[in-house]
Motif scaffolding. Sequence first.
Motif, PDB file in Angstrom:
ATOM      1  N   ARG A  14       0.802  -1.236   0.059  1.00  0.00           N
ATOM      2  CA  ARG A  14       0.045  -0.012  -0.132  1.00  0.00           C
ATOM      3  C   ARG A  14       0.808   1.207  -0.086  1.00  0.00           C
ATOM      4  O   ARG A  14       1.950   1.327   0.907  1.00  0.00           O
ATOM      5  N   VAL A  15       0.690   2.142  -1.044  1.00  0.00           N
ATOM      6  CA  VAL A  15       1.526   3.370  -1.038  1.00  0.00           C
ATOM      7  C   VAL A  15       0.263   4.429  -1.055  1.00  0.00           C
ATOM      8  O   VAL A  15      -0.670   4.516  -1.655  1.00  0.00           O
ATOM      9  N   MET A  16       0.593   5.687  -0.060  1.00  0.00           N
ATOM     10  CA  MET A  16      -0.419   6.634  -0.138  1.00  0.00           C
ATOM     11  C   MET A  16       0.265   8.122   0.134  1.00  0.00           C
ATOM     12  O   MET A  16       1.250   8.202   1.157  1.00  0.00           O
ATOM     13  N   PRO A  17       0.216   8.644  -0.951  1.00  0.00           N
ATOM     14  CA  PRO A  17       0.785  10.280  -0.760  1.00  0.00           C
ATOM     15  C   PRO A  17       0.392  11.091   0.470  1.00  0.00           C
ATOM     16  O   PRO A  17      -1.000  10.901   0.576  1.00  0.00           O
ATOM     17  N   GLY A  18       1.174  11.667   1.059  1.00  0.00           N
ATOM     18  CA  GLY A  18       0.651  12.660   2.291  1.00  0.00           C
ATOM     19  C   GLY A  18      -0.147  13.786   1.757  1.00  0.00           C
ATOM     20  O   GLY A  18      -0.993  14.147   2.303  1.00  0.00           O
ATOM     21  N   THR A  19      -0.167  14.001   0.457  1.00  0.00           N
ATOM     22  CA  THR A  19      -0.909  15.071  -0.154  1.00  0.00           C
ATOM     23  C   THR A  19      -2.539  14.529  -0.190  1.00  0.00           C
ATOM     24  O   THR A  19      -3.321  15.542  -0.101  1.00  0.00           O
ATOM     25  N   LEU A  20      -2.827  13.505  -0.041  1.00  0.00           N
ATOM     26  CA  LEU A  20      -4.077  12.810   0.070  1.00  0.00           C
ATOM     27  C   LEU A  20      -4.992  13.370   1.435  1.00  0.00           C
ATOM     28  O   LEU A  20      -5.993  13.833   1.494  1.00  0.00           O
ATOM     29  N   MET A  21      -4.112  13.385   2.645  1.00  0.00           N
ATOM     30  CA  MET A  21      -4.701  13.788   3.827  1.00  0.00           C
ATOM     31  C   MET A  21      -4.316  15.420   3.783  1.00  0.00           C
ATOM     32  O   MET A  21      -5.185  15.798   4.462  1.00  0.00           O
ATOM     33  N   THR A  22      -3.201  15.903   3.220  1.00  0.00           N
ATOM     34  CA  THR A  22      -3.207  17.452   3.751  1.00  0.00           C
ATOM     35  C   THR A  22      -3.534  18.131   2.461  1.00  0.00           C
ATOM     36  O   THR A  22      -3.832  19.321   3.007  1.00  0.00           O
TER      37      THR A  22
END
Length: 161
Positions: A141-149
């Motif tokens: 699983r890979v999630m860029p922090g931009t998704l949250m911020t």
Amino acid sequence: MRRPLTEIGPRFVEMAHGIGIAVAATTNRKGQPRTRVMQPVWDWDGGSVTGWASTSTEAPKLAHLRRIPSLSLTYWNAEQDTCTADCDVDIIADDDERAAAWRRFLATPPPAGFDPAIHPEWESPASPTFGVVRLRPHWLRVMPGTLMTQGTGEVWTWRRP
């Protein structure tokens, strides 16, 4: 969003190597989770992802991995980037493979790479307490922090068929 390994594999390795340190979980003999930090290095060969991690041969995690050869690792940084690998684990006993892993740790740039000789009991790959585990992910699983911020980006996942 499910992605093929050819897309998520290199992205996972890049993020993991950029962060360097992961929280790793094993399961003890009572079925309870145990966590610790680890510093694996990863190889992407165009078709598979393989991780390598050092450990003391006297570490409790090896007893856990002998019973249940599975390890979950999660990386996180202050920008909220995260990536996770759930892995099958092989404990490496072969001297040539341990020496190859030692060289991988040295050759990988920081923050993922490191000199194993920093450990007070490890002078070389032949040191009696120098242990190596090979990590074979079955889920990434890979999630860029931009998704949250910022609300932009996508969560990518992959599961071994």
